[in-house]
Design a protein around this motif. Sequence first.
Motif, short mmCIF file in Angstrom:
data_model
loop_
_atom_site.label_atom_id
_atom_site.label_comp_id
_atom_site.label_asym_id
_atom_site.label_seq_id
_atom_site.Cartn_x
_atom_site.Cartn_y
_atom_site.Cartn_z
N LYS A 8 0.61 -1.02 -0.14
CA LYS A 8 0.31 0.29 -0.32
C LYS A 8 0.37 1.19 0.09
O LYS A 8 1.60 1.86 0.98
N ARG A 9 0.38 2.25 -0.76
CA ARG A 9 1.20 3.94 -1.29
C ARG A 9 0.80 3.81 -0.34
O ARG A 9 -0.65 4.72 -0.09
N VAL A 10 0.87 5.08 1.16
CA VAL A 10 0.79 6.46 1.38
C VAL A 10 1.39 7.59 1.72
O VAL A 10 2.33 7.44 1.29
N ILE A 17 0.01 16.63 6.45
CA ILE A 17 -1.06 16.52 5.94
C ILE A 17 -1.49 17.79 5.52
O ILE A 17 -1.97 18.61 6.90
N ARG A 18 -1.75 18.47 4.44
CA ARG A 18 -3.09 19.19 4.49
C ARG A 18 -4.77 19.31 3.43
O ARG A 18 -4.47 17.98 3.02
N VAL A 19 -5.25 19.50 4.15
CA VAL A 19 -6.74 19.34 3.75
C VAL A 19 -7.10 20.40 3.37
O VAL A 19 -6.96 21.24 2.90
N VAL A 31 3.04 15.95 -2.73
CA VAL A 31 2.74 15.15 -1.66
C VAL A 31 3.86 14.24 -1.64
O VAL A 31 3.53 13.36 -2.59
N LYS A 32 4.56 13.36 -1.14
CA LYS A 32 6.03 13.04 -1.16
C LYS A 32 4.99 11.50 -1.02
O LYS A 32 4.53 11.21 0.65
N PRO A 37 4.95 1.52 6.22
CA PRO A 37 5.69 0.52 6.99
C PRO A 37 5.46 -0.61 7.35
O PRO A 37 5.82 -1.22 7.50
N PHE A 38 3.73 -0.82 7.41
CA PHE A 38 3.99 -2.45 8.32
C PHE A 38 3.89 -3.24 6.76
O PHE A 38 4.33 -4.56 6.33
#
Length: 43
Positions: A8-10, A17-19, A31-32, A37-38
């Motif tokens: 999964k890419r997060v 984080i911007r809303v 956004v990078k 991590p899991f």
Amino acid sequence: MKVLVAVKRVIDYNVKIRVKPDNSDVDLTNVKMAMNPFCEIAV
């Protein structure tokens, strides 16, 4: 033996984080992204 692992890419955890202005979603422009991590542990 072959093993299939879903990855999964997060949003990177170091990025603030911007809303979006209309509060409908997260702003993903410039956004990078990083691997979850899991998922890194699973790989």
